[in-house]
Design an enzyme around this catalytic site. Structure first.
Site, PDB file in Angstrom:
ATOM      1  N   ALA A 250      49.792   0.395 -14.625  1.00 42.78           N
ATOM      2  CA  ALA A 250      50.916   1.075 -14.038  1.00 42.78           C
ATOM      3  C   ALA A 250      50.800   2.637 -14.566  1.00 42.78           C
ATOM      4  O   ALA A 250      51.880   3.301 -14.655  1.00 42.78           O
ATOM      5  CB  ALA A 250      52.371   0.353 -14.332  1.00 42.78           C
TER       6      ALA A 250
ATOM      7  N   GLY B 121      43.079   2.301 -17.444  1.00 42.36           N
ATOM      8  CA  GLY B 121      42.696   3.533 -18.166  1.00 42.36           C
ATOM      9  C   GLY B 121      40.843   3.598 -18.027  1.00 42.36           C
ATOM     10  O   GLY B 121      40.343   2.962 -17.241  1.00 42.36           O
TER      11      GLY B 121
ATOM     12  N   GLY C  72      29.412  16.525  -8.022  1.00 40.62           N
ATOM     13  CA  GLY C  72      31.025  16.452  -7.942  1.00 40.62           C
ATOM     14  C   GLY C  72      31.788  15.561  -8.880  1.00 40.62           C
ATOM     15  O   GLY C  72      32.843  15.661  -8.777  1.00 40.62           O
TER      16      GLY C  72
ATOM     17  N   HIS D  70      64.642  30.679   1.045  1.00 42.92           N
ATOM     18  CA  HIS D  70      65.565  29.482   1.615  1.00 42.92           C
ATOM     19  C   HIS D  70      65.299  29.074   2.976  1.00 42.92           C
ATOM     20  O   HIS D  70      64.836  30.235   3.664  1.00 42.92           O
ATOM     21  CB  HIS D  70      67.018  30.082   1.505  1.00 42.92           C
ATOM     22  CG  HIS D  70      68.252  28.949   2.152  1.00 42.92           C
ATOM     23  ND1 HIS D  70      68.353  27.859   1.439  1.00 42.92           N
ATOM     24  CD2 HIS D  70      68.765  28.986   3.170  1.00 42.92           C
ATOM     25  CE1 HIS D  70      69.134  27.439   2.178  1.00 42.92           C
ATOM     26  NE2 HIS D  70      69.396  27.851   3.205  1.00 42.92           N
TER      27      HIS D  70
HETATM   28  P1  FAD Z   1      33.397  13.327 -14.243  1.00 38.74           P
HETATM   29  O1  FAD Z   1      33.879  13.827 -12.952  1.00 38.74           O
HETATM   30  O2  FAD Z   1      33.569  11.859 -14.475  1.00 38.74           O
HETATM   31  O3  FAD Z   1      31.916  13.673 -13.997  1.00 38.74           O
HETATM   32  C1  FAD Z   1      30.814  13.224 -14.851  1.00 38.74           C
HETATM   33  C2  FAD Z   1      29.508  13.355 -14.254  1.00 38.74           C
HETATM   34  O4  FAD Z   1      28.561  13.244 -15.335  1.00 38.74           O
HETATM   35  C3  FAD Z   1      29.067  12.275 -13.259  1.00 38.74           C
HETATM   36  O5  FAD Z   1      28.810  12.770 -12.028  1.00 38.74           O
HETATM   37  C4  FAD Z   1      27.812  11.539 -13.879  1.00 38.74           C
HETATM   38  O6  FAD Z   1      27.179  10.554 -13.128  1.00 38.74           O
HETATM   39  C5  FAD Z   1      27.241  12.411 -15.057  1.00 38.74           C
HETATM   40  N1  FAD Z   1      26.704  11.820 -16.067  1.00 38.74           N
HETATM   41  C6  FAD Z   1      26.876  10.985 -16.984  1.00 38.74           C
HETATM   42  N2  FAD Z   1      26.100  10.931 -17.833  1.00 38.74           N
HETATM   43  C7  FAD Z   1      25.007  11.710 -17.295  1.00 38.74           C
HETATM   44  C8  FAD Z   1      23.669  11.740 -18.034  1.00 38.74           C
HETATM   45  N3  FAD Z   1      23.319  11.253 -19.122  1.00 38.74           N
HETATM   46  N4  FAD Z   1      22.766  12.517 -17.359  1.00 38.74           N
HETATM   47  C9  FAD Z   1      23.109  13.300 -16.121  1.00 38.74           C
HETATM   48  N5  FAD Z   1      24.374  12.939 -15.561  1.00 38.74           N
HETATM   49  C10 FAD Z   1      25.132  12.207 -16.104  1.00 38.74           C
HETATM   50  N6  FAD Z   1      42.329  13.971 -11.746  1.00 38.74           N
HETATM   51  C11 FAD Z   1      43.242  15.184 -11.314  1.00 38.74           C
HETATM   52  O7  FAD Z   1      43.446  16.104 -11.979  1.00 38.74           O
HETATM   53  N7  FAD Z   1      43.863  14.803 -10.132  1.00 38.74           N
HETATM   54  C12 FAD Z   1      43.874  13.664  -9.735  1.00 38.74           C
HETATM   55  O8  FAD Z   1      44.673  13.611  -8.483  1.00 38.74           O
HETATM   56  C13 FAD Z   1      42.969  12.649 -10.006  1.00 38.74           C
HETATM   57  N8  FAD Z   1      42.801  11.573  -9.088  1.00 38.74           N
HETATM   58  C14 FAD Z   1      42.161  10.580  -9.723  1.00 38.74           C
HETATM   59  C15 FAD Z   1      42.131   9.247  -9.142  1.00 38.74           C
HETATM   60  C16 FAD Z   1      41.335   8.457  -9.361  1.00 38.74           C
HETATM   61  C17 FAD Z   1      40.987   7.037  -8.649  1.00 38.74           C
HETATM   62  C18 FAD Z   1      40.371   8.411 -10.539  1.00 38.74           C
HETATM   63  C19 FAD Z   1      39.359   7.663 -11.089  1.00 38.74           C
HETATM   64  C20 FAD Z   1      40.608   9.903 -11.312  1.00 38.74           C
HETATM   65  C21 FAD Z   1      41.365  10.768 -10.905  1.00 38.74           C
HETATM   66  N9  FAD Z   1      41.535  11.989 -11.722  1.00 38.74           N
HETATM   67  C22 FAD Z   1      42.162  12.827 -11.135  1.00 38.74           C
HETATM   68  C23 FAD Z   1      40.572  12.074 -12.878  1.00 38.74           C
HETATM   69  C24 FAD Z   1      39.384  12.989 -12.589  1.00 38.74           C
HETATM   70  O9  FAD Z   1      38.604  12.616 -11.629  1.00 38.74           O
HETATM   71  C25 FAD Z   1      38.759  13.251 -13.773  1.00 38.74           C
HETATM   72  O10 FAD Z   1      39.747  13.832 -14.765  1.00 38.74           O
HETATM   73  C26 FAD Z   1      37.411  14.264 -13.704  1.00 38.74           C
HETATM   74  O11 FAD Z   1      36.487  13.851 -12.529  1.00 38.74           O
HETATM   75  C27 FAD Z   1      36.807  14.428 -14.849  1.00 38.74           C
HETATM   76  O12 FAD Z   1      35.738  15.522 -14.762  1.00 38.74           O
HETATM   77  P2  FAD Z   1      34.226  15.434 -15.675  1.00 38.74           P
HETATM   78  O13 FAD Z   1      33.478  16.803 -15.449  1.00 38.74           O
HETATM   79  O14 FAD Z   1      34.967  15.331 -17.225  1.00 38.74           O
HETATM   80  O15 FAD Z   1      33.704  14.284 -15.417  1.00 38.74           O
END
Ligand code: FAD
Length: 478
Positions: free
Chosen positions: A185, A277, A45, A451
């Protein structure tokens, strides 16, 4: 799958099981491709399910209930609310683990093989995975990189995960910090500050810039900032934490403020969240052994099909560029899978919504007013205030909220939408669809909205833009 002497041959190897990776893997399998999904963490996830979107929104929802229950006296509701943070965390964990298990079940049902271990490229055709039980090799026809991103740290405020914490730590606290500092922020900093303020922490936001939520329309940030007093949040703009130290049992941040409120002060804290960030995860998994290239900001370079410079390798999600949002990753994952399966597909969306679960909730899609002007449009901006919305009044939410639409004055085409309102997160999708379909303001204005709902404000804002709104006093507009 064909197991060779050393390697298993697969159609698609996906690295990372966050929103980008797991959706890509499921769509690949749905399209008949043999797919492995490789995840190094013990949980499926990614950040979104385990440390981001889901846990944060669960806690924010709970905090909103707690806050509202003690701030509704004028409706005749008064109560003494007791917050059991450990129980709240347990509830949040149940939500997270339920969704996590759901991803595992989906993988099973579509026949995606989940491999637990850390993947790295050996070449443009071979991935090696260090599992807990040894080494596995996957020879792939295509690979999708979905390795996500990691929180950026600040010099002098390196995470010790005890006092100086990242957002994952902040979402797992078993004690409500008495004094909570948020550095940054952006949307994550603002959401966390609001969450803990509503749970009773004494919150200070410290930000080096001049305005909060700088990637959004200025009015949206202002709508949130105006609520800070009522929530007890202190905001220090043009300010930096230069150092921190511990005296006795207390930690203190040294804060230097520039501009009109120039001064240096020490602010006590129990937890200091650094939310400045995220950096794309591009190191440590052998990208240099492929032809994949990075752009000047460190993201993997991709084209509209999400293909990298290495023709067999695709990249999706946070690692493939801004905005770093789960729904952008979902869409990119589907696009990459479809392209690999030989379908015509492209990530050519013009309206990617951004939602902030603040108070009030914010949502934005398409172009901002300034951005549209810079792109050469003759811009018309219209704004309908929630103070004129019947539904907002019934929800005691009429103050400070609005729906702003940005359109092209010549063609009437809708270019952008920006909302500060309860449920802004739900209201925005109608406008993303309208923008994607090239709708005109008249299309939005002539659509009958139920509404009394907040969604009427969307229609009313289009009416304002067309100079025919009857629910605002004559001549009122922007
Ligand atoms: P990720 O979710 O970062 O998943 C990457 C996965 O790759 C991880 O499980 C990691 O373990 C795995 N991985 C990395 N390298 C390797 C490797 N070499 N071998 C095997 N596995 C590996 N976005 C929204 O749209 N709405 C929100 O409300 C929102 N709220 C957020 C709140 C917080 C506090 C944070 C931190 C982020 C939030 N985001 C939100 C952003 C969102 O979580 C990310 O944009 C999203 O998770 C990105 O998805 P991704 O698939 O690119 O990577």
């Amino acid at each position: 799958m064909v197991v060779g002497e050393l390697s298993t041959e697969v159609d698609v190897a996906v690295i990372g099981s966050g929103p980008g990776g797991y959706v890509a893997a499921l769509r690949c399998a749905q399209l008949g491709l043999e797919t492995v999904l490789i995840e190094k963490s013990s949980y499926l996830g990614g950040v979104c399910t385990n440390d981001g979107c889901i846990p944060s929104k669960a806690l924010i929802h709970a905090a909103n209930i707690a806050f509202d229950s003690t701030h509704s006296e004028k409706m005749g509701i008064s109560s003494k609310t007791r917050i059991d943070i450990k129980k709240m965390q347990k509830w949040k964990e149940d939500v997270v683990s339920g969704l996590r298990n759901g991803i595992a079940s989906l993988c099973k049902s579509y026949g995606v093989e989940v491999v637990s271990g850390e993947a790295s490229f050996r070449s443009s055709e071979l991935i090696v995975v260090e599992t807990g039980h040894g080494t596995a090799y996957y020879r792939f026809k295509n690979a999708i990189i979905a390795t996500g991103s990691n929180p950026s740290s600040l010099k002098g405020l390196e995470f010790d995960h005890k006092r100086i914490i990242d957002s994952s730590d902040a979402l797992a606290l078993n004690e409500i910090p008495k004094r909570f500092i948020v550095v940054g922020a952006g949307y994550i900093g603002i959401e966390m500050a609001t969450l803990y303020a509503k749970l009773g922490s004494d919150v200070t936001i410290i930000y080096r810039g001049e305005r909060i939520l700088k990637n959004l329309e200025p009015e949206l940030g202002m709508a949130v900032q105006k609520r800070f007093d009522a929530l007890g949040i202190k905001l220090l703009l043009n300010s930096n934490v230069t150092d921190w130290d511990v005296k006795g049992k207390s930690a203190f941040a040294s804060v230097k403020s520039e501009g009109a409120s120039k001064k240096t002060q020490k602010i006590p804290f129990d937890k200091l969240l650094v939310a400045v960030g995220h950096e794309p995860t591009t190191k440590g998994f052998g990208l240099e052994k492929t032809k994949v290239e990075l752009d000047e900001k460190g993201f993997i370079k991709v084209d509209l099909e999400r293909r990298t410079q290495d023709p067999k390798i695709f990249a999706v999600g946070d690692v493939a560029g801004a905005p770093m949002l789960a729904h952008k990753a979902f869409r990119e994952g589907k696009v990459a899978a479809e392209v690999i399966a030989g379908k015509k597909s492209a990530f050519d969306n013009v309206a990617i919504p951004l939602v902030v679960f603040s108070d009030p909730e914010l949502a934005s899609t398409g172009m901002g007013e300034e951005e549209a002007k810079l792109k050469g449009y003759k811009v018309k901006a219209s704004r309908f205030l929630l103070s004129a919305s019947g539904r907002a009044k019934t929800m005691d939410a009429a103050g400070g909220g609005f729906v702003k639409l940005v359109s092209d004055a010549d063609s009437g085409i809708l270019l952008g939408a920006h909302i500060a309102s309860p449920n802004a997160s739900e209201l925005i999708s109608e406008l993303s669809l309208a923008i994607e379909m090239g709708a005109q303001m008249e299309d939005v204005a002539a659509t009958v909205h139920p509404h009394p709902t907040l969604s009427e404000s969307v229609m009313e804002s289009a009416d304002v833009g067309l100079d025919k709104c009857v629910h605002l006093m004559k001549k009122s507009s922007l």
